[in-house]
Design a protein around this motif. Structure first.
Motif, PDB file in Angstrom:
ATOM      1  N   ARG A  10       2.008 -13.103  28.909  1.00 34.06           N
ATOM      2  CA  ARG A  10       1.893 -11.736  29.419  1.00 34.06           C
ATOM      3  C   ARG A  10       2.962 -10.836  28.825  1.00 34.06           C
ATOM      4  NH1 ARG A  10       2.306 -10.580  35.152  1.00 34.06           N
ATOM      5  NH2 ARG A  10       3.750 -12.320  35.254  1.00 34.06           N
ATOM      6  N   THR A  11       4.177 -11.371  28.652  1.00 28.02           N
ATOM      7  CA  THR A  11       5.261 -10.548  28.132  1.00 28.02           C
ATOM      8  C   THR A  11       5.047 -10.174  26.670  1.00 28.02           C
ATOM      9  OG1 THR A  11       6.599 -12.490  27.535  1.00 28.02           O
ATOM     10  CG2 THR A  11       6.932 -11.535  29.737  1.00 28.02           C
ATOM     11  N   THR A  14       2.550  -7.083  27.428  1.00 34.89           N
ATOM     12  CA  THR A  14       2.826  -6.131  28.506  1.00 34.89           C
ATOM     13  C   THR A  14       4.310  -5.841  28.596  1.00 34.89           C
ATOM     14  OG1 THR A  14       0.956  -7.021  29.781  1.00 34.89           O
ATOM     15  CG2 THR A  14       2.530  -5.648  30.968  1.00 34.89           C
ATOM     16  N   PHE A  16       7.040  -4.625  31.225  1.00 37.08           N
ATOM     17  CA  PHE A  16       7.197  -4.508  32.662  1.00 37.08           C
ATOM     18  C   PHE A  16       8.400  -3.623  32.977  1.00 37.08           C
ATOM     19  CE2 PHE A  16       4.980  -8.484  31.936  1.00 37.08           C
ATOM     20  CZ  PHE A  16       3.939  -8.405  32.860  1.00 37.08           C
ATOM     21  N   LEU A  29       6.792   6.695  30.833  1.00 40.67           N
ATOM     22  CA  LEU A  29       5.510   6.040  30.542  1.00 40.67           C
ATOM     23  C   LEU A  29       4.814   6.618  29.309  1.00 40.67           C
ATOM     24  CD1 LEU A  29       3.993   5.339  34.067  1.00 40.67           C
ATOM     25  CD2 LEU A  29       5.114   3.780  32.497  1.00 40.67           C
ATOM     26  N   SER A  33       4.189   4.503  25.832  1.00 41.03           N
ATOM     27  CA  SER A  33       2.812   4.344  25.347  1.00 41.03           C
ATOM     28  C   SER A  33       2.688   4.776  23.898  1.00 41.03           C
ATOM     29  CB  SER A  33       1.850   5.152  26.225  1.00 41.03           C
ATOM     30  OG  SER A  33       1.828   4.646  27.545  1.00 41.03           O
ATOM     31  N   THR A  40       0.437  -3.022  26.986  1.00 38.44           N
ATOM     32  CA  THR A  40       0.141  -2.485  28.314  1.00 38.44           C
ATOM     33  C   THR A  40       1.461  -2.224  29.037  1.00 38.44           C
ATOM     34  OG1 THR A  40      -1.934  -3.704  28.457  1.00 38.44           O
ATOM     35  CG2 THR A  40      -0.972  -2.951  30.521  1.00 38.44           C
ATOM     36  N   ILE A  41       1.571  -1.075  29.685  1.00 39.29           N
ATOM     37  CA  ILE A  41       2.782  -0.733  30.433  1.00 39.29           C
ATOM     38  C   ILE A  41       2.505  -0.942  31.913  1.00 39.29           C
ATOM     39  CG2 ILE A  41       4.580   0.962  30.798  1.00 39.29           C
ATOM     40  CD1 ILE A  41       4.171   0.259  27.860  1.00 39.29           C
ATOM     41  N   SER A  42       3.260  -1.836  32.524  1.00 40.66           N
ATOM     42  CA  SER A  42       3.104  -2.125  33.947  1.00 40.66           C
ATOM     43  C   SER A  42       4.362  -1.684  34.689  1.00 40.66           C
ATOM     44  CB  SER A  42       2.877  -3.626  34.163  1.00 40.66           C
ATOM     45  OG  SER A  42       2.791  -3.938  35.542  1.00 40.66           O
ATOM     46  N   THR A  43       4.193  -0.959  35.798  1.00 40.99           N
ATOM     47  CA  THR A  43       5.349  -0.442  36.536  1.00 40.99           C
ATOM     48  C   THR A  43       5.248  -0.781  38.015  1.00 40.99           C
ATOM     49  OG1 THR A  43       4.361   1.718  37.084  1.00 40.99           O
ATOM     50  CG2 THR A  43       5.461   1.513  34.942  1.00 40.99           C
ATOM     51  N   GLU A  44       6.408  -0.833  38.651  1.00 36.20           N
ATOM     52  CA  GLU A  44       6.470  -0.952  40.097  1.00 36.20           C
ATOM     53  C   GLU A  44       7.797  -0.388  40.591  1.00 36.20           C
ATOM     54  OE1 GLU A  44       5.977  -5.009  41.127  1.00 36.20           O
ATOM     55  OE2 GLU A  44       7.822  -5.689  40.193  1.00 36.20           O
ATOM     56  N   TYR A  60      11.493  -7.977  34.295  1.00 39.36           N
ATOM     57  CA  TYR A  60      11.373  -6.632  33.729  1.00 39.36           C
ATOM     58  C   TYR A  60      12.039  -6.572  32.354  1.00 39.36           C
ATOM     59  CZ  TYR A  60      10.662  -5.557  38.702  1.00 39.36           C
ATOM     60  OH  TYR A  60      10.225  -5.551  40.004  1.00 39.36           O
TER      61      TYR A  60
END
Length: 209
Positions: A10-11, A14, A16, A29, A33, A40-44, A60
């Motif tokens: 995944r890393t 993507t 994180f 973001l 991009s 893929t940019i994943s955020t939380e 992250y």
């Protein structure tokens, strides 16, 4: 072993990002991009302690904190400042003030967005007698702000992105906790560190209240 292999895979596709608040992500973001079109940019949004732990263990690739942190092998760069405002209906008795403190509206009923990160802890601590009507959906919150007579919060970054609400007046908040600088932290051996000058332009902000 299977979990570690899946995480590694995944890393490779993507990036994180963990942030202490939503506003810093609005600019980061699109920049990421553009720099990494195949990723893929994943955020939380998480508490600061969890973000630091996640950066250390590789969860992250980048985290955003409301304060600088001196961590071994990690670059820390000031990114943006954000200043919190009260968003008051024009008929509110304090709407004519040039600036306010959080305690000035303590005890009132206010609209509040969910998932605002560390800001939630600050307003809860500084306004313990306030009844917050928390809205989960951004659209519902925006519509209530337009139609309601209840105070809410905004910031210089939100105003810059979305503009002012014509029926409301934005009043700066003077508390030191309401005026923060955001810092981006990246592991120095991470691929993103080589592009830090593009990801982290010199910190800018609207004028502080």
């Amino acid at each position: 072993m299977t979990k570690e292999i899946r995480h590694f895979d995944r890393t490779q596709h993507t990036i994180f990002i963990g942030s202490c608040a939503p506003a810093p992500l609005w600019e980061i973001l699109p920049t990421l991009s553009d720099l990494y079109p195949d990723m893929t940019i994943s955020t939380e949004i998480k508490e600061c302690e969890m973000l630091i732990r996640g950066l250390k263990d590789g969860t992250y690739q980048m985290i955003i904190l409301p304060y600088p942190a001196d961590l071994e092998g990690v670059s820390c760069t000031e990114f943006r400042k954000e200043h919190l405002f009260f968003s008051l209906p024009k008929a509110h008795p304090l709407s004519g003030r040039k600036a306010l403190h959080l305690k000035d509206l303590n005890g009132e009923t206010m609209l509040l967005r969910s998932r605002i990160g560390f800001w939630d802890r600050i307003v809860q601590e500084k306004m313990p007698d306030t009844h917050f009507l928390v809205q989960e959906e951004n659209f519902a919150f925006d519509e209530l702000v337009k139609a309601s007579v209840l105070p809410s919060f905004t910031s210089d970054l939100a105003i810059k992105r979305d503009g002012d609400t014509p029926s409301r007046i934005s009043v700066p908040i003077l508390d030191k906790e309401a005026n923060v600088s955001y810092y981006c932290l990246v592991n120095q051996n991470n691929q993103m560190a080589s592009k830090s000058s593009f990801v982290f332009p010199r910190a800018t902000s609207s004028s502080a209240p």
